[in-house]
Design a protein around this motif. Structure first.
Motif, PDB file in Angstrom:
ATOM      1  N   SER A  59       0.856  -1.284  -0.058  1.00  0.00           N
ATOM      2  CA  SER A  59      -0.086   0.034   0.123  1.00  0.00           C
ATOM      3  C   SER A  59       0.966   1.334  -0.031  1.00  0.00           C
ATOM      4  O   SER A  59       1.961   1.249   0.647  1.00  0.00           O
ATOM      5  N   ARG A  60       0.402   2.380  -0.882  1.00  0.00           N
ATOM      6  CA  ARG A  60       1.398   3.373  -1.029  1.00  0.00           C
ATOM      7  C   ARG A  60       0.718   4.562  -0.213  1.00  0.00           C
ATOM      8  O   ARG A  60       1.129   5.565   0.369  1.00  0.00           O
ATOM      9  N   SER A  61      -0.633   4.931  -0.197  1.00  0.00           N
ATOM     10  CA  SER A  61      -1.346   5.852   0.319  1.00  0.00           C
ATOM     11  C   SER A  61      -2.571   5.744   0.740  1.00  0.00           C
ATOM     12  O   SER A  61      -3.440   4.755   0.361  1.00  0.00           O
ATOM     13  N   ALA A  62      -3.298   6.382   1.465  1.00  0.00           N
ATOM     14  CA  ALA A  62      -4.954   6.217   1.926  1.00  0.00           C
ATOM     15  C   ALA A  62      -5.662   6.205   0.593  1.00  0.00           C
ATOM     16  O   ALA A  62      -6.606   5.714   0.512  1.00  0.00           O
ATOM     17  N   LEU A  63      -5.143   7.362  -0.265  1.00  0.00           N
ATOM     18  CA  LEU A  63      -6.183   7.414  -1.482  1.00  0.00           C
ATOM     19  C   LEU A  63      -5.903   6.430  -2.106  1.00  0.00           C
ATOM     20  O   LEU A  63      -7.211   5.832  -2.844  1.00  0.00           O
ATOM     21  N   GLU A  64      -4.815   5.798  -2.463  1.00  0.00           N
ATOM     22  CA  GLU A  64      -4.607   4.695  -3.470  1.00  0.00           C
ATOM     23  C   GLU A  64      -5.839   3.472  -2.703  1.00  0.00           C
ATOM     24  O   GLU A  64      -6.346   2.669  -3.375  1.00  0.00           O
ATOM     25  N   ILE A  65      -5.847   3.358  -1.259  1.00  0.00           N
ATOM     26  CA  ILE A  65      -6.464   2.194  -0.653  1.00  0.00           C
ATOM     27  C   ILE A  65      -7.816   2.398  -0.998  1.00  0.00           C
ATOM     28  O   ILE A  65      -8.515   1.491  -1.371  1.00  0.00           O
ATOM     29  N   LEU A  66      -8.237   3.730  -0.370  1.00  0.00           N
ATOM     30  CA  LEU A  66      -9.745   4.080  -0.760  1.00  0.00           C
ATOM     31  C   LEU A  66     -10.300   3.777  -2.196  1.00  0.00           C
ATOM     32  O   LEU A  66     -11.360   3.280  -2.417  1.00  0.00           O
ATOM     33  N   LEU A  67      -9.330   4.138  -3.043  1.00  0.00           N
ATOM     34  CA  LEU A  67      -9.997   4.060  -4.585  1.00  0.00           C
ATOM     35  C   LEU A  67      -9.565   2.704  -5.287  1.00  0.00           C
ATOM     36  O   LEU A  67     -10.617   2.452  -6.262  1.00  0.00           O
ATOM     37  N   LEU A  68      -8.621   1.978  -4.846  1.00  0.00           N
ATOM     38  CA  LEU A  68      -8.324   0.863  -5.498  1.00  0.00           C
ATOM     39  C   LEU A  68      -8.279  -0.543  -4.792  1.00  0.00           C
ATOM     40  O   LEU A  68      -7.937  -1.539  -5.434  1.00  0.00           O
ATOM     41  N   TYR A  69      -8.615  -0.619  -3.585  1.00  0.00           N
ATOM     42  CA  TYR A  69      -8.784  -1.680  -2.963  1.00  0.00           C
ATOM     43  C   TYR A  69     -10.059  -2.353  -2.884  1.00  0.00           C
ATOM     44  O   TYR A  69     -10.861  -1.639  -2.173  1.00  0.00           O
ATOM     45  N   PRO A  70     -10.453  -3.370  -3.497  1.00  0.00           N
ATOM     46  CA  PRO A  70     -11.738  -4.215  -3.478  1.00  0.00           C
ATOM     47  C   PRO A  70     -12.187  -4.491  -2.222  1.00  0.00           C
ATOM     48  O   PRO A  70     -13.290  -4.499  -1.931  1.00  0.00           O
ATOM     49  N   SER A  71     -11.412  -4.644  -1.254  1.00  0.00           N
ATOM     50  CA  SER A  71     -11.734  -4.944   0.323  1.00  0.00           C
ATOM     51  C   SER A  71     -12.583  -3.810   0.643  1.00  0.00           C
ATOM     52  O   SER A  71     -13.596  -3.871   1.275  1.00  0.00           O
ATOM     53  N   VAL A  72     -12.154  -2.505   0.627  1.00  0.00           N
ATOM     54  CA  VAL A  72     -12.774  -1.365   0.934  1.00  0.00           C
ATOM     55  C   VAL A  72     -14.057  -1.115   0.302  1.00  0.00           C
ATOM     56  O   VAL A  72     -15.143  -1.180   0.958  1.00  0.00           O
ATOM     57  N   HIS A  73     -14.150  -1.557  -1.038  1.00  0.00           N
ATOM     58  CA  HIS A  73     -15.498  -1.264  -1.621  1.00  0.00           C
ATOM     59  C   HIS A  73     -16.485  -2.234  -1.259  1.00  0.00           C
ATOM     60  O   HIS A  73     -17.714  -2.097  -1.052  1.00  0.00           O
TER      61      HIS A  73
END
Length: 172
Positions: free
Chosen positions: A20-34
């Motif tokens: 993971s690189r940033s909170a924004l990357e996690i929010l936008l690109l991690y299917p777990s969050v979605h």
């Protein structure tokens, strides 16, 4: 609750995923969050007896993320499903806080009756890729389940279980 959960997920992912690189990357690109955001919405509808709509949203989440979470499941904050594809969480599953699941984990039932038939995963548990946790059993706090293990019996807190069927590895 939703904002608190999203923040907890992002923090959990940042501390346990070196990719993971940033909170924004996690929010936008991690299917777990979605998947968990859509689960929260479908769970709300499920609790308010709008079950068809709840299942419809859970199926949409499955289509979009490859992660299937039944709206009836009970999930604490900070769940991280790493990679996620093929993960299944059954209707009567209970998951504590800050649990980490890898891809293709199944929290499934073994009987076709009403009532509790899926596992309870307590807080801070880590479950390896492809593991199958089946039935109304408990995986204790801070326990670990090895990849591709099949768990059919309770696992105590702080224990590590591996194999088919899973057995507890003695701690040194």
């Amino acid at each position: 609750m939703l904002i608190k959960d999203i923040k907890a997920q992002i923090h959990h992912i940042q501390t346990s995923d070196p990719a993971s690189r940033s909170a924004l990357e996690i929010l936008l690109l991690y299917p777990s969050v979605h998947a968990v955001i859509l689960y929260r919405f479908s769970h709300f509808l499920h609790v308010h007896h709008l079950r068809f709509l709840a299942r419809m949203i859970s199926q949409l989440a499955r289509f979009l993320t490859g992660i299937e979470i039944h709206p009836g499941a009970q999930i604490g904050i900070g769940l991280f499903i790493d990679h996620g594809m093929g993960t299944v969480i059954g209707e009567t599953s209970v998951i504590g806080d800050y649990v980490k699941l890898f891809h293709q984990v199944t929290l499934g039932g073994v009987k076709f009756t009403h009532g509790k038939r899926h596992p309870t995963i307590e807080s801070h548990v880590e479950i390896g890729a492809g593991a199958k946790i089946l039935g109304d059993i408990i995986v204790g706090h801070h326990a670990k389940v090895g990849a591709n293990s099949v768990v059919l019996k309770d696992i105590p807190a702080y224990a590590t279980a591996v194999g088919i069927p899973a057995r507890i590895i003695p701690q040194k």
